[in-house]
Write an enzyme that holds these catalytic residues in place. Structure first.
Site, PDB file in Angstrom:
ATOM      1  N   GLY A 139       0.838  -1.190   0.000  1.00  0.00           N
ATOM      2  CA  GLY A 139       0.000   0.000   0.000  1.00  0.00           C
ATOM      3  C   GLY A 139       0.868   1.233   0.000  1.00  0.00           C
ATOM      4  O   GLY A 139       1.235   1.768  -1.046  1.00  0.00           O
ATOM      5  N   GLU A 370      -4.718   8.002  -1.543  1.00  0.00           N
ATOM      6  CA  GLU A 370      -3.666   8.798  -2.199  1.00  0.00           C
ATOM      7  C   GLU A 370      -2.461   9.022  -1.282  1.00  0.00           C
ATOM      8  O   GLU A 370      -1.817  10.068  -1.313  1.00  0.00           O
ATOM      9  CB  GLU A 370      -4.213  10.162  -2.663  1.00  0.00           C
ATOM     10  CG  GLU A 370      -5.432  10.102  -3.543  1.00  0.00           C
ATOM     11  CD  GLU A 370      -5.126   9.661  -4.958  1.00  0.00           C
ATOM     12  OE1 GLU A 370      -3.944   9.418  -5.269  1.00  0.00           O
ATOM     13  OE2 GLU A 370      -6.069   9.539  -5.752  1.00  0.00           O
TER      14      GLU A 370
END
Length: 390
Positions: A139, A370
Site C-alpha cells: 500500500g 492517495e
C-alpha cells in the site's frame, strides 16, 4: 427553517468562462446529484449515469488539453469544481478525481499516436477510468508491488492482483503499474488496460463504513494480454509516472475534503440557527458559536492551501511539498469539522435523518487514500530535511 441559511461559497475564479463553468456544476448538483445522494449512498447505488452526464457536459477532462477532448481549465478551477461535486456527494467528487488521475499517465507521458487513439474517448467519450497502483501487500510501500508484466513478442502479459481500486469492476479502462524489471522503483512500467480485457476480473466490492455508492474492489489479472502500444512511457519509468500523478491526485483529495467539510459546516449552521433551546436559537450560545467559527476557519485555511498549490502547478513550478501539505491539512480538517458537526446536532447528528453522520464516516477515508497522512508527513519532512539516513 431559518432565513440565515448558509449561502454558496463565493468563488474567486479567473475568467468569465470559469465562472459559468462553476454555475453549470452547481445546477447539475442541485438537480441531478444532491437530491438522491443520501438515499443512493445508503443503498450502495453507483451513479454511473451521473458520470455519463458529467462527461457529456465536458466535466471529466477539465484540466486537460482541448485538442484531445479536455477542457483547457487550470487546476485552480478544476479543483473548485471537484469541491462543489464532493460537497453534494463524495462518491461523485472523488470519482471524478480518480478518473482524472487515471488519465494523467497517457496525457503526460503517452506518444502522440497513443493520445490520438485513446485520450479523447477517455476525457470526453463517456468512459470512466480507474488507477491501479496499490496491492494487498504493497500500500504505502508502492515500490514493492508484485504484479508482473512479461514481454511476449509484441505483447505484454500481466499477472497479479491490485487492491483498493476505486471503480474496480465498473471502469472502462485501468492505468496499471506492473513490474517489468528489477526490484524497487526502477523496475516498474505503466500500462493502459481495457476494462473488458480477457483475464481481468474484479472481486466482490469491499464492504465499507462510508462511500457505499463507490465500488472499491480487488482486480485479478490472470494473464491479461495487451499490446506494446498500451505501454505508457518507457520501460522502468512507471514509478516516476505514478508519483507525478499522485502529486496532482493529492490536490484532488484535498479539494474533495474541503467540499465535504463545507457541506458539514453548512448543515451545522442551518441546524444551529433553526434549533431553539431555552427560548433562543442554539447558535446564540457562545460555546457553539466558537465551534462554528473554528470549523469555518479550518475550511478557509484548507481552501487557501490547496488553491495556492494549484496555482504553483498551473505556473509550472514545483508543488509536491505543497500538495502533500494540502492533502494532509485538508483531510485532517474534514475529519475534525464533520465530527464537530455531529456534535452541534447532538442526538440528531447521530441519526440517518441528517447528513452529518454520513459526512463524518466519509471523511475518514480521505485521510487514507492517495497516501496516508503519515506518508504525507514523511514527504513534507523529506523536502525540509532531506531523505532519512539509514
Amino acid at each position: 427553517m431559518s432565513d440565515r441559511a448558509p449561502q454558496p461559497v463565493e468563488r474567486r475564479l479567473p475568467t468569465e468562462e470559469s465562472r459559468q463553468l462553476v454555475a453549470l456544476v452547481r445546477d447539475i448538483v442541485s438537480k441531478e446529484i444532491a437530491p438522491r445522494a443520501a438515499e443512493e449512498e445508503e443503498a450502495g447505488v453507483f451513479p454511473r449515469e451521473v458520470f455519463t452526464l458529467l462527461s457529456e457536459a465536458g466535466l471529466l477532462g477539465l484540466p486537460y488539453d482541448s485538442a484531445h477532448g479536455g477542457g483547457d481549465q487550470p487546476y485552480e478551477v478544476y479543483l473548485q469544481v471537484l469541491e462543489e461535486l464532493a460537497a453534494a456527494r463524495l462518491t461523485v467528487g472523488l470519482g471524478v478525481s480518480v478518473h482524472s488521475l487515471a488519465c494523467h499517465a497517457l496525457a503526460g507521458y503517452g506518444t502522440d499516436e497513443q493520445r490520438a487513439a485513446q485520450l479523447t474517448a477517455m476525457l470526453s467519450g463517456g468512459l470512466l477510468g480507474a488507477y491501479c497502483l496499490s496491492e494487498p501487500a504493497s500500500g504505502s510501500d508502492a515500490a514493492s508491488l508484485r504484479t508482473k508484466a512479461v514481454r511476449d513478442g509484441d505483447d505484454w502479459v500481466i499477472t497479479g492482483t491490485k487492491a483498493w481500486i476505486t471503480h474496480g469492476g465498473v471502469a472502462d479502462f485501468y492505468t496499471v503499474l506492473a513490474r517489468t524489471g528489477v526490484e524497487g522503483p526502477r523496475g516498474i512500467t505503466a500500462f493502459l488496460v481495457p476494462g473488458d480485457a480477457e483475464g481481468l476480473n474484479a472481486a466482490v466490492p469491499e464492504k465499507k463504513m462510508g462511500m457505499k455508492g463507490s465500488p472499491t474492489a480487488q482486480l485479478h489479472f490472470d494473464g491479461v494480454r495487451v499490446g506494446d502500444d498500451r505501454r505508457i512511457g518507457e520501460e522502468g519509468q512507471g514509478f516516476a509516472i505514478a508519483l507525478s500523478a499522485l502529486d496532482s491526485g493529492r490536490l484532488g483529495i484535498a479539494a474533495c475534503a474541503i467540499g465535504l467539510a463545507q457541506a458539514a459546516l453548512d448543515e451545522a449552521v442551518r441546524y444551529a440557527t433553526d434549533r431553539r433551546q431555552f427560548g433562543r436559537p442554539i447558535a446564540d450560545f457562545q460555546g457553539l458559536r466558537f465551534m462554528l467559527a473554528d470549523m469555518a476557519t479550518q475550511i478557509e485555511a484548507g481552501r487557501a492551501l490547496y488553491l495556492e498549490a494549484a496555482r504553483l502547478r498551473d505556473a509550472g513550478e514545483p508543488f509536491s511539498r505543497q500538495a502533500a501539505m494540502a492533502k494532509l491539512f485538508c483531510t485532517d480538517a474534514a475529519m475534525r469539522v464533520t465530527t464537530d458537526a455531529v456534535q452541534v446536532l447532538g442526538g440528531y447528528g447521530y441519526t440517518l435523518d441528517f447528513p452529518v453522520e454520513r459526512l463524518m464516516r466519509e471523511a475518514k477515508v480521505l485521510q487514507i487514500v492517495e497516501g496516508t497522512n503519515q506518508i504525507q508527513r514523511m514527504v513534507i519532512a523529506r523536502h525540509l530535511a532531506g531523505p532519512e539516513t539509514r
